[in-house]
Design an enzyme around this catalytic site. Structure first.
Site, PDB file in Angstrom:
ATOM      1  N   ARG A  57       0.813  -1.224   0.000  1.00 35.28           N
ATOM      2  CA  ARG A  57       0.000   0.000   0.000  1.00 35.28           C
ATOM      3  C   ARG A  57       0.839   1.264   0.000  1.00 35.28           C
ATOM      4  O   ARG A  57       0.406   2.303  -0.493  1.00 35.28           O
ATOM      5  CB  ARG A  57      -0.974   0.013   1.193  1.00 35.28           C
ATOM      6  CG  ARG A  57      -2.166  -0.940   1.017  1.00 35.28           C
ATOM      7  CD  ARG A  57      -3.285  -0.571   1.978  1.00 35.28           C
ATOM      8  NE  ARG A  57      -2.777  -0.384   3.324  1.00 35.28           N
ATOM      9  CZ  ARG A  57      -2.796  -1.307   4.282  1.00 35.28           C
ATOM     10  NH1 ARG A  57      -3.328  -2.492   4.052  1.00 35.28           N
ATOM     11  NH2 ARG A  57      -2.305  -1.045   5.463  1.00 35.28           N
ATOM     12  N   GLU A  88       4.339  -7.671  15.988  1.00 34.01           N
ATOM     13  CA  GLU A  88       3.559  -8.080  17.154  1.00 34.01           C
ATOM     14  C   GLU A  88       3.599  -9.602  17.291  1.00 34.01           C
ATOM     15  O   GLU A  88       3.776 -10.146  18.371  1.00 34.01           O
ATOM     16  CB  GLU A  88       2.115  -7.573  16.981  1.00 34.01           C
ATOM     17  CG  GLU A  88       1.317  -7.573  18.271  1.00 34.01           C
ATOM     18  CD  GLU A  88      -0.121  -7.110  18.026  1.00 34.01           C
ATOM     19  OE1 GLU A  88      -0.946  -7.332  18.900  1.00 34.01           O
ATOM     20  OE2 GLU A  88      -0.392  -6.548  16.934  1.00 34.01           O
TER      21      GLU A  88
END
Lengths: 173, 173
Positions: free
Chosen positions: B61, B98
């Protein structure tokens, strides 16, 4: 600058991503502001006045020329992505690759029926990916005006595979 | 149009890509020509006269706003990609996510020492990815002028993590 001179800025890398493939690397063109700008301007100029509503491109390299052509043509930009990447309701299509298969998706609300679509990608090889993109666009009712590429590998005959649609490319090998 | 009005064109999708995440979907902004253009124009206007040599963005993106900002600023465009995607000699950096880790790469010849770099991405969350991009840019000797985002999720404090560099975002949540 003549079209053929763009080739001076494309780097050719043997045996990438696997043995026997001569990879045409556009990063050496993209990093040169004047050459990148010239390529964008030639590609976009072709569609001025053609009332393009949406530019549709497939990740990841397709986004590079797709978004800037959308901007230049006052069109909306529509990303086609691998499965699992688009967050809202999608239409999906699984298609064959040389080895195995892949699934592409588009948001169902990305296009309205009758909208005029330009499909943009960096490179036309066998045309399998762009054929899949064109089917997604047509299922949503989009009208494909042309498929445009920075580079076309003519020996792989992608242009024939996309026979239904006009094809334009800036650099031919 | 005031900056806050851009939020009208961002779609928020609960529990994507996993439970508990409210995903900010920019495809609803990208497909609207005037809104996409306005966002690009505001972001690029900020850097006019700042002598940006290269815009660096990370797939996929990030390429959408990165390439069009490079075009508008007469800068070169440099893609940062996942490992195995760039064909020539790369510098790579593995960083923690994460869950697990990821490796980003940049071509070694993408930047020259002292070149003025704008880092562009669609969304600033925790800043982990852009921190990794900034390290790659600095290892090549690039001078980071600013990191610019369409959207910033302020509660995740990415701006603090990128503390060394100026950060600008158009839309804040």
């Amino acid at each position: 600058m003549g079209k053929d001179n763009f080739k001076r800025y494309i780097r050719s890398i043997p045996d990438f991503p696997r043995k026997g493939i001569l990879f045409r690397d556009i990063t050496t063109l993209l990093k040169r502001p004047k050459i990148f700008k010239k390529a964008v301007d030639i590609l976009s100029h072709r569609y001025v006045g053609k009332k393009i509503d949406r530019v549709v491109s497939v990740e990841a390299r397709g986004f590079i020329f797709g978004s800037v052509l959308a901007y230049k043509l006052n069109a909306g930009f529509v990303p086609v992505r691998k499965k699992g990447k688009l967050p809202a309701e999608t239409l999906e299509l699984t298609y064959s690759l040389e080895y195995g298969e892949d699934t592409l998706t588009i948001h169902k609300d990305a296009l309205k029926k009758g909208e005029r679509v330009l499909i943009v990608d960096d490179l036309l090889a066998t045309g399998g990916t762009i054929k899949a993109v064109s089917e997604l666009v047509e299922r949503l009712g989009g009208k494909i005006i042309e498929c445009v590429f920075l580079i076309e590998l003519t020996s792989l005959r992608g242009r024939e595979r996309l026979g239904k649609y006009p094809v334009f490319s800036l650099i031919k090998y």
